[in-house]
Motif scaffolding. Sequence first.
Motif, PDB file in Angstrom:
ATOM      1  N   PHE A 132       8.520  -1.256 -13.887  1.00  0.00           N
ATOM      2  CA  PHE A 132       9.520  -2.227 -13.451  1.00  0.00           C
ATOM      3  C   PHE A 132      10.604  -2.426 -14.486  1.00  0.00           C
ATOM      4  CE2 PHE A 132       5.709  -3.097 -11.062  1.00  0.00           C
ATOM      5  CZ  PHE A 132       6.206  -3.266  -9.778  1.00  0.00           C
ATOM      6  N   ILE A 133      11.858  -2.250 -14.042  1.00  0.00           N
ATOM      7  CA  ILE A 133      12.981  -2.474 -14.958  1.00  0.00           C
ATOM      8  C   ILE A 133      13.865  -3.581 -14.439  1.00  0.00           C
ATOM      9  CG2 ILE A 133      12.996  -0.150 -15.890  1.00  0.00           C
ATOM     10  CD1 ILE A 133      15.330   0.493 -14.034  1.00  0.00           C
ATOM     11  N   PHE A 168       5.076  -9.251  -5.559  1.00  0.00           N
ATOM     12  CA  PHE A 168       4.568  -8.307  -6.559  1.00  0.00           C
ATOM     13  C   PHE A 168       3.769  -9.039  -7.636  1.00  0.00           C
ATOM     14  CE2 PHE A 168       8.059  -4.794  -6.050  1.00  0.00           C
ATOM     15  CZ  PHE A 168       7.613  -4.556  -4.761  1.00  0.00           C
ATOM     16  N   SER A 169       4.257 -10.193  -8.067  1.00  0.00           N
ATOM     17  CA  SER A 169       3.568 -10.964  -9.113  1.00  0.00           C
ATOM     18  C   SER A 169       2.234 -11.508  -8.617  1.00  0.00           C
ATOM     19  CB  SER A 169       4.447 -12.114  -9.595  1.00  0.00           C
ATOM     20  OG  SER A 169       5.580 -11.623 -10.245  1.00  0.00           O
ATOM     21  N   GLY A 202       0.816  -1.207   0.000  1.00  0.00           N
ATOM     22  CA  GLY A 202       0.000   0.000   0.000  1.00  0.00           C
ATOM     23  C   GLY A 202       0.851   1.257   0.000  1.00  0.00           C
ATOM     24  N   LEU A 203       1.931   1.249   0.786  1.00  0.00           N
ATOM     25  CA  LEU A 203       2.842   2.394   0.814  1.00  0.00           C
ATOM     26  C   LEU A 203       3.480   2.618  -0.552  1.00  0.00           C
ATOM     27  CD1 LEU A 203       4.652   1.818   4.223  1.00  0.00           C
ATOM     28  CD2 LEU A 203       3.169   3.749   3.630  1.00  0.00           C
ATOM     29  N   LEU A 204       3.909   1.537  -1.198  1.00  0.00           N
ATOM     30  CA  LEU A 204       4.547   1.652  -2.508  1.00  0.00           C
ATOM     31  C   LEU A 204       3.567   2.212  -3.538  1.00  0.00           C
ATOM     32  CD1 LEU A 204       6.984   1.228  -4.343  1.00  0.00           C
ATOM     33  CD2 LEU A 204       6.210  -1.137  -4.673  1.00  0.00           C
ATOM     34  N   ILE A 205       2.350   1.716  -3.529  1.00  0.00           N
ATOM     35  CA  ILE A 205       1.342   2.222  -4.462  1.00  0.00           C
ATOM     36  C   ILE A 205       1.092   3.707  -4.203  1.00  0.00           C
ATOM     37  CG2 ILE A 205      -1.114   2.090  -5.110  1.00  0.00           C
ATOM     38  CD1 ILE A 205      -0.861  -0.984  -4.602  1.00  0.00           C
ATOM     39  N   ILE A 212      -1.289  -2.923 -11.691  1.00  0.00           N
ATOM     40  CA  ILE A 212      -1.771  -1.768 -10.930  1.00  0.00           C
ATOM     41  C   ILE A 212      -0.942  -0.522 -11.236  1.00  0.00           C
ATOM     42  CG2 ILE A 212      -2.057  -0.823  -8.598  1.00  0.00           C
ATOM     43  CD1 ILE A 212      -2.573  -3.775  -7.702  1.00  0.00           C
ATOM     44  N   LEU A 213       0.385  -0.683 -11.220  1.00  0.00           N
ATOM     45  CA  LEU A 213       1.284   0.460 -11.399  1.00  0.00           C
ATOM     46  C   LEU A 213       1.688   0.693 -12.843  1.00  0.00           C
ATOM     47  CD1 LEU A 213       3.662  -0.041  -8.341  1.00  0.00           C
ATOM     48  CD2 LEU A 213       1.684   1.475  -8.524  1.00  0.00           C
TER      49      LEU A 213
END
Length: 103
Positions: A102-103, A88-89, A59-62, A96-97
């Motif tokens: 993602f790299i 994450f997967s 939630g913090l990352l989003i 979502i993001l």
Amino acid sequence: MFHYQVTVEDTKSVLSLNGDLDIDAFETVKEEIMTEQYSTQHVEIDFSRVRFVDSTGIGLLIDLVHHLRNGGKAITIANVSREVQEVFSLLQLADILGKDVFI
């Protein structure tokens, strides 16, 4: 214990996270990282020293990604460990993001 560091490399700010991204990191992310003034238009979030993320951390990352995007920043997330990438997967965080994050 959760720590972070911001460094500027060429045209991007690198936000290096260190520690578990969980409930204990909540205050640091909300009160420090989200109020940080990033001098570049691109912010890379470096996960190389994050080994654990729980639901609060997701939630913090989003929230952080949305906050930075609303401030006009391009965001990438780099160096995600296999363990964190599995979380994450499972949560389909790329959907979502955005897969381009993602790299």
